[in-house]
Design a protein around this motif. Sequence first.
Motif, PDB file in Angstrom:
ATOM      1  N   UNK A  80       0.811  -1.216   0.000  1.00  0.00           N
ATOM      2  CA  UNK A  80       0.000   0.000   0.000  1.00  0.00           C
ATOM      3  C   UNK A  80       0.845   1.266   0.000  1.00  0.00           C
ATOM      4  N   UNK A  81       2.098   1.177   0.495  1.00  0.00           N
ATOM      5  CA  UNK A  81       2.944   2.373   0.600  1.00  0.00           C
ATOM      6  C   UNK A  81       3.939   2.529  -0.544  1.00  0.00           C
ATOM      7  N   UNK A  82       4.110   1.481  -1.325  1.00  0.00           N
ATOM      8  CA  UNK A  82       5.085   1.555  -2.421  1.00  0.00           C
ATOM      9  C   UNK A  82       4.655   2.599  -3.455  1.00  0.00           C
ATOM     10  N   UNK A  83       5.616   3.407  -3.899  1.00  0.00           N
ATOM     11  CA  UNK A  83       5.370   4.447  -4.906  1.00  0.00           C
ATOM     12  C   UNK A  83       6.109   4.055  -6.171  1.00  0.00           C
ATOM     13  N   UNK A  84       5.362   3.916  -7.278  1.00  0.00           N
ATOM     14  CA  UNK A  84       5.932   3.452  -8.535  1.00  0.00           C
ATOM     15  C   UNK A  84       5.936   4.582  -9.569  1.00  0.00           C
ATOM     16  N   UNK A 112      12.821  -3.902 -12.082  1.00  0.00           N
ATOM     17  CA  UNK A 112      13.680  -3.100 -11.203  1.00  0.00           C
ATOM     18  C   UNK A 112      12.903  -1.996 -10.498  1.00  0.00           C
ATOM     19  N   UNK A 113      11.892  -1.434 -11.157  1.00  0.00           N
ATOM     20  CA  UNK A 113      11.109  -0.358 -10.535  1.00  0.00           C
ATOM     21  C   UNK A 113      10.383  -0.861  -9.293  1.00  0.00           C
ATOM     22  N   UNK A 114       9.952  -2.108  -9.311  1.00  0.00           N
ATOM     23  CA  UNK A 114       9.282  -2.686  -8.151  1.00  0.00           C
ATOM     24  C   UNK A 114      10.265  -2.865  -7.005  1.00  0.00           C
ATOM     25  N   UNK A 115      11.471  -3.351  -7.326  1.00  0.00           N
ATOM     26  CA  UNK A 115      12.498  -3.534  -6.294  1.00  0.00           C
ATOM     27  C   UNK A 115      12.840  -2.204  -5.634  1.00  0.00           C
ATOM     28  N   UNK A 116      13.020  -1.160  -6.436  1.00  0.00           N
ATOM     29  CA  UNK A 116      13.350   0.168  -5.897  1.00  0.00           C
ATOM     30  C   UNK A 116      12.245   0.680  -4.989  1.00  0.00           C
ATOM     31  N   UNK A 117      11.000   0.493  -5.404  1.00  0.00           N
ATOM     32  CA  UNK A 117       9.869   0.990  -4.617  1.00  0.00           C
ATOM     33  C   UNK A 117       9.759   0.265  -3.282  1.00  0.00           C
ATOM     34  N   UNK A 118       9.973  -1.042  -3.292  1.00  0.00           N
ATOM     35  CA  UNK A 118       9.869  -1.826  -2.057  1.00  0.00           C
ATOM     36  C   UNK A 118      10.972  -1.425  -1.078  1.00  0.00           C
TER      37      UNK A 118
END
Length: 263
Positions: free
Chosen positions: A63-67, A108-114
């Motif tokens: 819920x807090x991840x920003x993509x 990679x964008x998901x990894x960075x956001x997490x």
Amino acid sequence: MKNLLAVLLLVGGLARLAPAAAQTKPRPAPRPTVAKAPERVYSADEVTPCSFDVLTATELIQSRAVYPADFLKTDPHGEVHVEFVVDASGKARDAGIRQYVGYEPAPAAATTAVLAVIPGLPRLQPALREGKPVAVRMGLTIRYPNPPPSKMYTTGPTRVYAYAEQMPQLLTGGGGAAIVMAIQQHMEYPAAARAAGVAGRVYVRFVVGADGRVRDAQVMQGLGHGCDEAALAAVRQLPEFRPGRQNGCPVAVAYTAPLLFGM
């Protein structure tokens, strides 16, 4: 004569310097620096933070991840295996990513956001070992596409144990027998059951929360004729408990009490 005068002047000068020299104290030698022992970090198999729940923590990160804009519209697939340390103060830190053979890594964008979410997680009640807070390394898997949320995020333990290393106890002790006795003392044999000659046991399940309070009482097997209601009313009069503990942490534990009527 001139030589004698020069000697006197020299002696006088030294005498004036002597008090100043006497007032100059030698500097103390610097104390040796004692190296602080590195903080031991336990594994999740050894200890778990008292308020850590895998499902709620996973959904909180989701819920807090920003993509980046439109990232989720690309229907990303894969998994992010994130690990981080929950230190003795309950703060999440030192997040990193682990890749496992056979699992599809997320973009990679998901990894960075997490990774960006971890330092901002709410402070947890730390893990306890022998009654003292310790650091522990935790791991979570964030899957894409994200599964729909199953519940609202809440702090504190949410799991209800069927059995714990230390089961709940009344503050006066006595184990399970004392719990049943405390309930029976508040039970009344309903007039309808007495008139119908109903006798037997009512099995009531209830939860002793991590705060020691009794909640969620329900009849698992009843007798009818008012006995079920009488059993529930008696359970709800139970006093505060000493909560059950798992890995040193207070946890919610379910308990089932067999309550006797008319026998």
